[in-house]
Design a protein around this motif. Structure first.
Motif, PDB file in Angstrom:
ATOM      1  N   GLY A  74       0.801  -1.214   0.000  1.00  0.00           N
ATOM      2  CA  GLY A  74       0.000   0.000   0.000  1.00  0.00           C
ATOM      3  C   GLY A  74       0.836   1.267   0.000  1.00  0.00           C
ATOM      4  N   LYS A  75       2.141   1.149  -0.205  1.00  0.00           N
ATOM      5  CA  LYS A  75       3.064   2.275  -0.081  1.00  0.00           C
ATOM      6  C   LYS A  75       3.787   2.633  -1.367  1.00  0.00           C
ATOM      7  CE  LYS A  75       2.807   2.122   4.530  1.00  0.00           C
ATOM      8  NZ  LYS A  75       2.168   3.136   5.302  1.00  0.00           N
ATOM      9  N   VAL A  76       3.972   1.659  -2.276  1.00  0.00           N
ATOM     10  CA  VAL A  76       4.741   1.882  -3.503  1.00  0.00           C
ATOM     11  C   VAL A  76       3.909   1.439  -4.700  1.00  0.00           C
ATOM     12  CG1 VAL A  76       6.843   1.328  -4.779  1.00  0.00           C
ATOM     13  CG2 VAL A  76       6.938   1.558  -2.302  1.00  0.00           C
ATOM     14  N   PHE A  77       3.691   2.372  -5.632  1.00  0.00           N
ATOM     15  CA  PHE A  77       2.945   2.095  -6.861  1.00  0.00           C
ATOM     16  C   PHE A  77       3.952   1.789  -7.962  1.00  0.00           C
ATOM     17  CE2 PHE A  77       1.288   3.452 -10.946  1.00  0.00           C
ATOM     18  CZ  PHE A  77       0.067   2.795 -10.990  1.00  0.00           C
ATOM     19  N   CYS A  78       3.811   0.629  -8.592  1.00  0.00           N
ATOM     20  CA  CYS A  78       4.740   0.190  -9.635  1.00  0.00           C
ATOM     21  C   CYS A  78       4.015   0.061 -10.965  1.00  0.00           C
ATOM     22  CB  CYS A  78       5.348  -1.161  -9.274  1.00  0.00           C
ATOM     23  SG  CYS A  78       6.192  -1.178  -7.692  1.00  0.00           S
ATOM     24  N   LYS A  79       4.446   0.830 -11.956  1.00  0.00           N
ATOM     25  CA  LYS A  79       3.922   0.723 -13.327  1.00  0.00           C
ATOM     26  C   LYS A  79       4.731  -0.369 -14.013  1.00  0.00           C
ATOM     27  CE  LYS A  79       1.742   2.219 -17.034  1.00  0.00           C
ATOM     28  NZ  LYS A  79       1.032   1.113 -17.580  1.00  0.00           N
ATOM     29  N   GLY A  84      12.601  -1.373 -10.569  1.00  0.00           N
ATOM     30  CA  GLY A  84      12.107  -0.310 -11.422  1.00  0.00           C
ATOM     31  C   GLY A  84      12.848   0.990 -11.175  1.00  0.00           C
ATOM     32  N   ARG A  85      12.431   2.021 -11.899  1.00  0.00           N
ATOM     33  CA  ARG A  85      13.045   3.343 -11.787  1.00  0.00           C
ATOM     34  C   ARG A  85      12.147   4.210 -10.914  1.00  0.00           C
ATOM     35  NH1 ARG A  85      12.848   8.341 -15.434  1.00  0.00           N
ATOM     36  NH2 ARG A  85      10.941   7.340 -16.101  1.00  0.00           N
ATOM     37  N   CYS A  86      12.724   4.779  -9.873  1.00  0.00           N
ATOM     38  CA  CYS A  86      11.971   5.632  -8.958  1.00  0.00           C
ATOM     39  C   CYS A  86      11.694   6.973  -9.636  1.00  0.00           C
ATOM     40  CB  CYS A  86      12.752   5.848  -7.670  1.00  0.00           C
ATOM     41  SG  CYS A  86      11.873   6.855  -6.469  1.00  0.00           S
ATOM     42  N   ILE A  87      10.416   7.351  -9.700  1.00  0.00           N
ATOM     43  CA  ILE A  87      10.054   8.622 -10.334  1.00  0.00           C
ATOM     44  C   ILE A  87       9.491   9.626  -9.334  1.00  0.00           C
ATOM     45  CG2 ILE A  87       9.793   7.699 -12.651  1.00  0.00           C
ATOM     46  CD1 ILE A  87       6.777   7.612 -12.196  1.00  0.00           C
ATOM     47  N   LYS A 103       6.297   6.312  -6.405  1.00  0.00           N
ATOM     48  CA  LYS A 103       5.983   5.771  -7.718  1.00  0.00           C
ATOM     49  C   LYS A 103       7.248   5.269  -8.415  1.00  0.00           C
ATOM     50  CE  LYS A 103       1.705   7.981  -8.853  1.00  0.00           C
ATOM     51  NZ  LYS A 103       0.958   8.589  -9.922  1.00  0.00           N
ATOM     52  N   LEU A 104       7.117   4.100  -9.037  1.00  0.00           N
ATOM     53  CA  LEU A 104       8.172   3.520  -9.854  1.00  0.00           C
ATOM     54  C   LEU A 104       7.587   3.224 -11.226  1.00  0.00           C
ATOM     55  CD1 LEU A 104       9.241   2.864  -6.908  1.00  0.00           C
ATOM     56  CD2 LEU A 104      10.355   0.925  -7.937  1.00  0.00           C
ATOM     57  N   ASP A 105       8.410   3.346 -12.265  1.00  0.00           N
ATOM     58  CA  ASP A 105       7.963   2.946 -13.596  1.00  0.00           C
ATOM     59  C   ASP A 105       8.970   1.966 -14.188  1.00  0.00           C
ATOM     60  OD1 ASP A 105      10.080   4.555 -14.406  1.00  0.00           O
ATOM     61  OD2 ASP A 105       8.919   5.778 -15.781  1.00  0.00           O
ATOM     62  N   GLN A 106       8.640   1.419 -15.340  1.00  0.00           N
ATOM     63  CA  GLN A 106       9.457   0.425 -16.045  1.00  0.00           C
ATOM     64  C   GLN A 106       9.781  -0.755 -15.130  1.00  0.00           C
ATOM     65  OE1 GLN A 106      12.706   2.110 -18.354  1.00  0.00           O
ATOM     66  NE2 GLN A 106      11.778   4.128 -18.194  1.00  0.00           N
ATOM     67  N   CYS A 107       8.802  -1.211 -14.361  1.00  0.00           N
ATOM     68  CA  CYS A 107       9.015  -2.241 -13.346  1.00  0.00           C
ATOM     69  C   CYS A 107       8.890  -3.643 -13.907  1.00  0.00           C
ATOM     70  CB  CYS A 107       8.003  -2.070 -12.212  1.00  0.00           C
ATOM     71  SG  CYS A 107       8.185  -0.537 -11.314  1.00  0.00           S
ATOM     72  N   SER A 108       9.624  -4.540 -13.276  1.00  0.00           N
ATOM     73  CA  SER A 108       9.526  -5.970 -13.590  1.00  0.00           C
ATOM     74  C   SER A 108       9.706  -6.753 -12.301  1.00  0.00           C
ATOM     75  CB  SER A 108      10.595  -6.370 -14.613  1.00  0.00           C
ATOM     76  OG  SER A 108      11.880  -6.095 -14.111  1.00  0.00           O
ATOM     77  N   THR A 109       9.111  -7.947 -12.251  1.00  0.00           N
ATOM     78  CA  THR A 109       9.265  -8.784 -11.059  1.00  0.00           C
ATOM     79  C   THR A 109      10.617  -9.473 -11.119  1.00  0.00           C
ATOM     80  OG1 THR A 109       8.134 -10.602 -12.189  1.00  0.00           O
ATOM     81  CG2 THR A 109       6.800  -9.201 -10.765  1.00  0.00           C
ATOM     82  N   GLN A 110      11.221  -9.648  -9.952  1.00  0.00           N
ATOM     83  CA  GLN A 110      12.535 -10.289  -9.836  1.00  0.00           C
ATOM     84  C   GLN A 110      12.367 -11.633  -9.161  1.00  0.00           C
ATOM     85  OE1 GLN A 110      15.401  -8.593 -11.163  1.00  0.00           O
ATOM     86  NE2 GLN A 110      13.583  -7.614 -11.995  1.00  0.00           N
TER      87      GLN A 110
END
Length: 131
Positions: free
Chosen positions: A86-91, A109-112, A122-129
């Motif tokens: 509930g704290k970090v939104f990942c695109k 991902g990249r922190c924006i 917010k993070l974008d360009q995210c992928s699961t590791q």
């Protein structure tokens, strides 16, 4: 007369190709490939959000536009995004799998930045590791 024509030709070439060179090498750069970049650190979603909530400008200097890895529990998953604790939104780059809900995940991902309105990082360009 020949020297003058050559000089004019060189000046015209510089004028013609100068803007192209500036555009290609200074203004336009290839997009970053976050999937293949090494993350600078791994941090929990709660810790990251609390640092932003306490001092947004200091957290920006540490994390903004950097590749980081977030650890936490997926609390919300849609086709194109995931919310961690509930704290970090990942695109997400790819369609997210609904099986991640209420499971421990690592997201790179990249922190924006921090969204003051919703109180999330917010993070974008995210992928699961893989763990």
């Amino acid at each position: 007369m020949n020297k003058r024509k050559i000089t004019i030709l060189i000046v015209l070439l510089v004028i013609s190709f100068g803007p192209y060179y500036i555009y290609q090498n200074i203004i336009y750069k290839d997009a970053r490939d976050i999937d293949n970049e090494k993350s600078m650190l791994t941090i929990s979603a709660q810790n990251l959000e609390s640092q932003y909530a306490q001092n947004s400008s200091q957290a920006d200097s540490k994390y903004l536009n950097k590749t980081i890895e977030i650890e936490g529990t997926a609390t919300e998953v849609t086709d194109s995004s995931m919310v961690i604790d509930g704290k970090v939104f990942c695109k997400m780059n790819k369609k997210s799998n609904q099986n991640f809900i209420k499971k421990q995940v690592n997201i790179k991902g990249r922190c924006i930045g921090y969204d003051d309105l919703f109180g999330v990082v917010k993070l974008d360009q995210c992928s699961t590791q893989q763990n």
